[in-house]
Design a protein around this motif. Sequence first.
Motif, mmCIF file in Angstrom:
data_model
loop_
_atom_site.group_PDB
_atom_site.id
_atom_site.type_symbol
_atom_site.label_atom_id
_atom_site.label_comp_id
_atom_site.label_asym_id
_atom_site.label_seq_id
_atom_site.Cartn_x
_atom_site.Cartn_y
_atom_site.Cartn_z
ATOM 1 N N GLN A 87 -17.673 34.714 -16.371
ATOM 2 C CA GLN A 87 -17.704 36.021 -15.724
ATOM 3 C C GLN A 87 -19.121 36.588 -15.711
ATOM 4 O O GLN A 87 -19.562 37.150 -14.707
ATOM 5 C CB GLN A 87 -16.757 36.978 -16.450
ATOM 6 C CG GLN A 87 -15.288 36.589 -16.340
ATOM 7 C CD GLN A 87 -14.386 37.501 -17.137
ATOM 8 O OE1 GLN A 87 -14.638 38.696 -17.238
ATOM 9 N NE2 GLN A 87 -13.334 36.951 -17.708
ATOM 10 N N GLN A 88 -19.825 36.426 -16.812
ATOM 11 C CA GLN A 88 -21.192 36.945 -16.894
ATOM 12 C C GLN A 88 -22.142 36.170 -15.987
ATOM 13 O O GLN A 88 -23.038 36.743 -15.370
ATOM 14 C CB GLN A 88 -21.675 36.896 -18.339
ATOM 15 C CG GLN A 88 -20.920 37.837 -19.256
ATOM 16 C CD GLN A 88 -21.339 37.691 -20.714
ATOM 17 O OE1 GLN A 88 -22.274 36.965 -21.033
ATOM 18 N NE2 GLN A 88 -20.636 38.383 -21.599
ATOM 19 N N GLY A 89 -21.959 34.862 -15.913
ATOM 20 C CA GLY A 89 -22.848 34.035 -15.109
ATOM 21 C C GLY A 89 -22.383 33.801 -13.695
ATOM 22 O O GLY A 89 -23.110 33.227 -12.895
ATOM 23 N N ALA A 90 -21.150 34.252 -13.361
ATOM 24 C CA ALA A 90 -20.582 34.037 -12.025
ATOM 25 C C ALA A 90 -20.673 32.569 -11.616
ATOM 26 O O ALA A 90 -21.012 32.234 -10.485
ATOM 27 C CB ALA A 90 -21.280 34.925 -10.998
ATOM 28 N N THR A 91 -20.363 31.686 -12.564
ATOM 29 C CA THR A 91 -20.451 30.243 -12.336
ATOM 30 C C THR A 91 -19.111 29.592 -12.621
ATOM 31 O O THR A 91 -18.584 29.729 -13.726
ATOM 32 C CB THR A 91 -21.527 29.616 -13.237
ATOM 33 O OG1 THR A 91 -22.778 30.260 -13.013
ATOM 34 C CG2 THR A 91 -21.662 28.129 -12.961
ATOM 35 N N PRO A 92 -18.526 28.869 -11.666
ATOM 36 C CA PRO A 92 -17.256 28.178 -11.911
ATOM 37 C C PRO A 92 -17.415 27.118 -12.995
ATOM 38 O O PRO A 92 -18.387 26.354 -12.994
ATOM 39 C CB PRO A 92 -16.926 27.539 -10.566
ATOM 40 C CG PRO A 92 -17.736 28.291 -9.566
ATOM 41 C CD PRO A 92 -18.980 28.698 -10.278
ATOM 42 N N PRO A 128 -10.788 30.749 -7.854
ATOM 43 C CA PRO A 128 -11.514 31.860 -7.279
ATOM 44 C C PRO A 128 -13.011 31.644 -7.300
ATOM 45 O O PRO A 128 -13.522 30.906 -8.120
ATOM 46 C CB PRO A 128 -11.116 33.036 -8.185
ATOM 47 C CG PRO A 128 -10.800 32.394 -9.492
ATOM 48 C CD PRO A 128 -10.175 31.071 -9.138
ATOM 49 N N LYS A 129 -13.701 32.312 -6.391
ATOM 50 C CA LYS A 129 -15.140 32.244 -6.361
ATOM 51 C C LYS A 129 -15.719 33.090 -7.487
ATOM 52 O O LYS A 129 -15.108 34.024 -7.969
ATOM 53 C CB LYS A 129 -15.678 32.737 -5.018
ATOM 54 C CG LYS A 129 -15.192 31.918 -3.820
ATOM 55 C CD LYS A 129 -15.739 32.499 -2.550
ATOM 56 C CE LYS A 129 -15.221 31.709 -1.332
ATOM 57 N NZ LYS A 129 -15.723 32.287 -0.076
ATOM 58 N N GLY A 130 -16.942 32.754 -7.834
ATOM 59 C CA GLY A 130 -17.657 33.597 -8.787
ATOM 60 C C GLY A 130 -17.162 33.446 -10.197
ATOM 61 O O GLY A 130 -16.713 32.389 -10.617
ATOM 62 N N GLY A 131 -17.184 34.534 -10.945
ATOM 63 C CA GLY A 131 -16.914 34.456 -12.359
ATOM 64 C C GLY A 131 -15.583 34.995 -12.774
ATOM 65 O O GLY A 131 -15.494 35.816 -13.684
ATOM 66 N N HIS A 132 -14.528 34.608 -12.094
ATOM 67 C CA HIS A 132 -13.199 35.122 -12.426
ATOM 68 C C HIS A 132 -12.501 34.279 -13.498
ATOM 69 O O HIS A 132 -11.434 34.623 -13.936
ATOM 70 C CB HIS A 132 -12.328 35.176 -11.188
ATOM 71 C CG HIS A 132 -12.806 36.149 -10.160
ATOM 72 N ND1 HIS A 132 -12.687 37.510 -10.294
ATOM 73 C CD2 HIS A 132 -13.460 35.940 -8.991
ATOM 74 C CE1 HIS A 132 -13.221 38.110 -9.250
ATOM 75 N NE2 HIS A 132 -13.699 37.177 -8.446
#
Length: 208
Positions: A105-110, A200-204
């Motif tokens: 979530q912090q890094g928005a990296t899957p 999901p995209k990003g840091g979910h």
Amino acid sequence: TYGDPASIGFLLLALKAQSENTPSDAPILWATTRHQIHDGGCLFAPGLLAFNLDPNRFIMVTAKNDTELLWVLEEATRAKSFAAVVGHIQDLSFTQTRRLSLATQQGATPLFLHRPHHCQGASAAFSRWQIESQGSAKNPFDERAPGTRQLRAHLLRCRTGQTGSWSLEYETSTYPLLMVPAAANRKFAPHVASNTPRQPKGGHGFAS
């Protein structure tokens, strides 16, 4: 089962989908341990090309053990430098998966975790899949030859609440996956598995 390679194919398809949905030149981190490499081998560059994945985008990391690998995964997801992070890791506590979830979530990296079939226990992952190999489809030109690849995907847990099992058919050069029809007449077969939950995209969160 032990050493079933279908899960690696499913993981590469997930990376391919991620790359197509969020075009980026950022590298993909593929992290594993010495034990995993000794046991299951390394990625094969021509195999990645078959999935339309550029081998030059992959940064390979070999950790001494799962503890060191866990640190690599957490730091990599927080770095905001990678298109995706993949880790081959075995034993994880719920607290450790929670730390990884916060890092994504912090890094928005899957983040995708590839774990052996015997791994159980609670996880903070957004989704959890179990993948099985299946016999290939019939070859329309030669009944003695293998046809398109098939696998069985079980969505065991998802934060959206939707779970289920699907028989999927795919070619590495195409996307998306196709549902395997129950009917015998295969000319009515292919339709897109559009209801399959997607990462999901990003840091979910992350998938395990």
